[in-house]
Write a protein that holds these residues in place. Structure first.
Motif, short mmCIF file in Angstrom:
data_model
loop_
_atom_site.label_atom_id
_atom_site.label_comp_id
_atom_site.label_asym_id
_atom_site.label_seq_id
_atom_site.Cartn_x
_atom_site.Cartn_y
_atom_site.Cartn_z
N LEU A 4 0.84 -1.19 0.00
CA LEU A 4 0.00 0.00 0.00
C LEU A 4 0.87 1.24 0.00
CD1 LEU A 4 -2.56 -1.19 2.71
CD2 LEU A 4 -3.01 -0.97 0.25
N ARG A 5 0.41 2.28 -0.68
CA ARG A 5 1.12 3.56 -0.68
C ARG A 5 0.11 4.69 -0.55
NH1 ARG A 5 0.32 6.07 -5.51
NH2 ARG A 5 -0.32 4.78 -7.29
N PRO A 6 0.50 5.82 -0.02
CA PRO A 6 -0.43 6.94 0.11
C PRO A 6 -0.91 7.46 -1.25
CG PRO A 6 1.48 7.25 1.53
CD PRO A 6 1.81 6.09 0.62
N CYS A 7 -2.21 7.81 -1.30
CA CYS A 7 -2.76 8.44 -2.50
C CYS A 7 -2.36 9.91 -2.58
CB CYS A 7 -4.29 8.37 -2.48
SG CYS A 7 -4.96 6.71 -2.43
N GLY A 294 -2.08 6.78 18.22
CA GLY A 294 -3.38 6.12 18.22
C GLY A 294 -3.89 5.77 16.85
N PRO A 295 -3.06 5.19 15.94
CA PRO A 295 -3.52 4.97 14.58
C PRO A 295 -4.44 3.76 14.45
CG PRO A 295 -1.32 4.10 14.81
CD PRO A 295 -1.66 4.75 16.13
N SER A 296 -5.27 3.80 13.42
CA SER A 296 -6.20 2.72 13.10
C SER A 296 -6.14 2.48 11.60
CB SER A 296 -7.63 3.11 13.52
OG SER A 296 -8.58 2.14 13.14
N LEU A 297 -5.98 1.22 11.20
CA LEU A 297 -5.90 0.86 9.78
C LEU A 297 -7.12 0.04 9.40
CD1 LEU A 297 -4.37 0.47 7.05
CD2 LEU A 297 -3.30 -1.56 8.09
N VAL A 298 -7.81 0.47 8.34
CA VAL A 298 -8.97 -0.27 7.82
C VAL A 298 -8.66 -0.65 6.38
CG1 VAL A 298 -11.43 -0.25 7.36
CG2 VAL A 298 -10.53 1.05 9.30
N VAL A 299 -8.56 -1.95 6.11
CA VAL A 299 -8.35 -2.47 4.76
C VAL A 299 -9.72 -2.81 4.18
CG1 VAL A 299 -7.24 -4.25 3.36
CG2 VAL A 299 -6.08 -3.35 5.39
N LEU A 300 -10.08 -2.21 3.07
CA LEU A 300 -11.42 -2.34 2.51
C LEU A 300 -11.55 -3.59 1.65
CD1 LEU A 300 -11.91 1.39 1.48
CD2 LEU A 300 -12.96 0.22 3.42
N ASP A 301 -12.77 -4.15 1.62
CA ASP A 301 -13.05 -5.30 0.77
C ASP A 301 -13.01 -4.92 -0.71
OD1 ASP A 301 -13.42 -6.91 3.00
OD2 ASP A 301 -15.56 -6.47 3.11
N ARG A 302 -13.42 -3.70 -1.02
CA ARG A 302 -13.38 -3.19 -2.39
C ARG A 302 -13.02 -1.70 -2.33
NH1 ARG A 302 -17.86 -0.22 -3.14
NH2 ARG A 302 -19.67 -0.60 -1.78
N CYS A 311 -7.65 2.90 4.55
CA CYS A 311 -7.56 4.21 5.20
C CYS A 311 -6.85 4.07 6.54
CB CYS A 311 -8.94 4.82 5.43
SG CYS A 311 -9.81 5.34 3.93
N VAL A 312 -5.97 5.00 6.80
CA VAL A 312 -5.34 5.12 8.12
C VAL A 312 -5.93 6.35 8.80
CG1 VAL A 312 -3.20 5.64 9.35
CG2 VAL A 312 -3.18 4.02 7.43
N PHE A 313 -6.44 6.17 10.00
CA PHE A 313 -6.91 7.28 10.83
C PHE A 313 -5.92 7.43 11.98
CE2 PHE A 313 -10.53 5.70 8.57
CZ PHE A 313 -11.25 6.83 8.23
N PHE A 314 -5.60 8.66 12.34
CA PHE A 314 -4.62 8.87 13.40
C PHE A 314 -4.86 10.22 14.06
CE2 PHE A 314 -2.82 10.77 9.61
CZ PHE A 314 -2.21 11.93 10.05
N SER A 315 -4.40 10.31 15.31
CA SER A 315 -4.30 11.60 15.98
C SER A 315 -2.93 12.18 15.73
CB SER A 315 -4.53 11.44 17.49
OG SER A 315 -5.86 11.13 17.76
N LEU A 350 -5.36 9.23 6.25
CA LEU A 350 -4.42 9.02 5.14
C LEU A 350 -4.99 7.91 4.26
CD1 LEU A 350 -1.64 9.67 3.88
CD2 LEU A 350 -0.71 7.80 5.27
N ASP A 351 -5.29 8.24 3.01
CA ASP A 351 -5.84 7.26 2.08
C ASP A 351 -4.71 6.49 1.39
OD1 ASP A 351 -8.35 8.25 2.69
OD2 ASP A 351 -8.34 9.70 1.06
#
Length: 355
Positions: A4-7, A294-302, A311-315, A350-351
């Motif tokens: 994965l790389r940032p958009c 406090g990061p959170s990573l969500v890998v999407l099905d599509r 998407c990475v969400f972070f403070s 971060l997408d």
């Protein structure tokens, strides 16, 4: 899954400098994002007007894709504009009275039953950093649509390293698994930066935890390790502890991805990418220049309509710290001053797209 790389650069979703959308909170952070009851939900730790912390939730509108910015707090019944805590504030005689931090939402199984849990760090000290009482890790379970706290901590530190915090939990390969930080003292203005990440696993997610094993030692200094399934393996999102007060020297700040297999607690299992997702050097935007946490990573099905695969969400910690200067700046723009604080938090997304 492909690398994965940032958009593009991170998107700022919220800043304490611009005020908080919930009138009963001074700020919020430590996002954990998951799909709950069919809607994207972000669990956060909120800093309340009485200077204690509790856990809250924001949601996207029904049908919105994850790269939407339209998050709003779940409001208290009959009290629009006030965020509703997930649970009542613990009593003064309870171990986590001063604050619930760093929510980590997990859906898993115990026997034949599906179970929803949130793991969190509980604060027994009035101090958030340079603490005088150790952090422990607690858990709450959702029953009948309501969250219920387990009465006591489920994970504690050792005599040499009494604090355990930043739990990042996952239900993977039939077990409940937690990566967490341990330290002699949460670093603020003075405490030395001494963090390591340990790993434990359990069959039921509350009892019978395995003996802790060190995944990342103090020499590497990582602070958060969030793991997501990303077939054919697993992806770990890493960061170091934030430089809240702009100390120098201080460990390098940023976000890193690592990939691995089922050796969840082995350092040799995790291969860290050579380049970080984001850097926090002098050229970084001020809103996260003092570090993400406090990061959170969500890998999407599509992928989303914009081609976003994860998407990475972070403070973030804003590099701007002078309250008088910031207050004058806001007043000149016709805005209220930010809340008086020694540092200011932000929240970003971060997408990512396949490399």
């Amino acid at each position: 899954m492909a690398d994965l790389r940032p958009c593009g650069p991170p998107t700022l979703l919220y800043s304490m400098l611009d005020g908080t959308p919930a009138r009963n909170l001074l700020g919020y952070g430590d996002p954990c994002v998951a799909r709950v009851d069919g809607r994207w939900t972000m669990f956060v730790g909120g800093f309340q007007l009485d200077f204690r912390n509790n856990l809250y939730a924001l949601q996207l509108p029904e049908g919105a894709e994850l790269d939407s910015p339209a998050w709003s707090f779940v409001a208290a019944p009959g009290r629009p504009g006030r965020a509703q805590p997930l649970v009542s504030q613990p009593r003064r005689d309870e171990w986590d009275h001063h604050g619930l931090h760093t929510p980590s939402y997990v859906r898993g199984r115990v026997g034949d039953a599906e179970v929803e849990r949130i793991y969190y760090a509980g604060r027994g000290s009035y101090r958030v950093v340079d603490n005088v009482a150790p952090y422990c890790i607690g858990v709450m379970t959702r029953r009948g649509g309501a969250w219920e706290r387990h009465p006591g901590p489920i994970l504690r530190g050792s005599s040499a390293s009494p604090n355990v915090l930043e739990p990042k939990a996952a239900y993977l390969a039939g077990k409940w698994r937690v990566w967490y930080t341990t330290t002699p003292q949460e670093a603020g203005k003075r405490a030395p930066v001494r963090y390591r990440i340990e790993y434990v696993e359990s069959d039921d997610g509350v009892t019978g935890w395995s003996a802790p094993v060190v995944v990342f030692g103090e020499d590497e200094g990582y602070y958060d390790a969030a793991v997501s399934e990303s077939p054919p393996g697993y992806t770990m999102l890493l960061c170091r502890s934030t430089n809240l007060y702009g100390r120098s020297p201080f460990p390098e700040q940023g976000l890193w991805l690592a990939t691995g297999g089922t050796g969840f607690g082995a350092r040799t299992n995790w291969q860290i990418a050579a380049e970080p997702l984001i850097r926090c050097d002098a050229g970084a935007p001020a809103w996260y220049r003092h570090g993400p946490f406090g990061p959170s990573l969500v890998v999407l099905d599509r992928p989303t309509a914009r081609g976003v695969a994860a998407c990475v969400f972070f403070s973030g910690v804003d590099a701007r710290r002078s309250w008088p200067r910031l207050a004058l700046h806001n007043l000149a723009r016709g805005k209220l001053p930010p809340p008086p604080a020694p540092f200011f938090f932000t929240l970003g997304r971060l997408d990512l797209t396949p490399a």
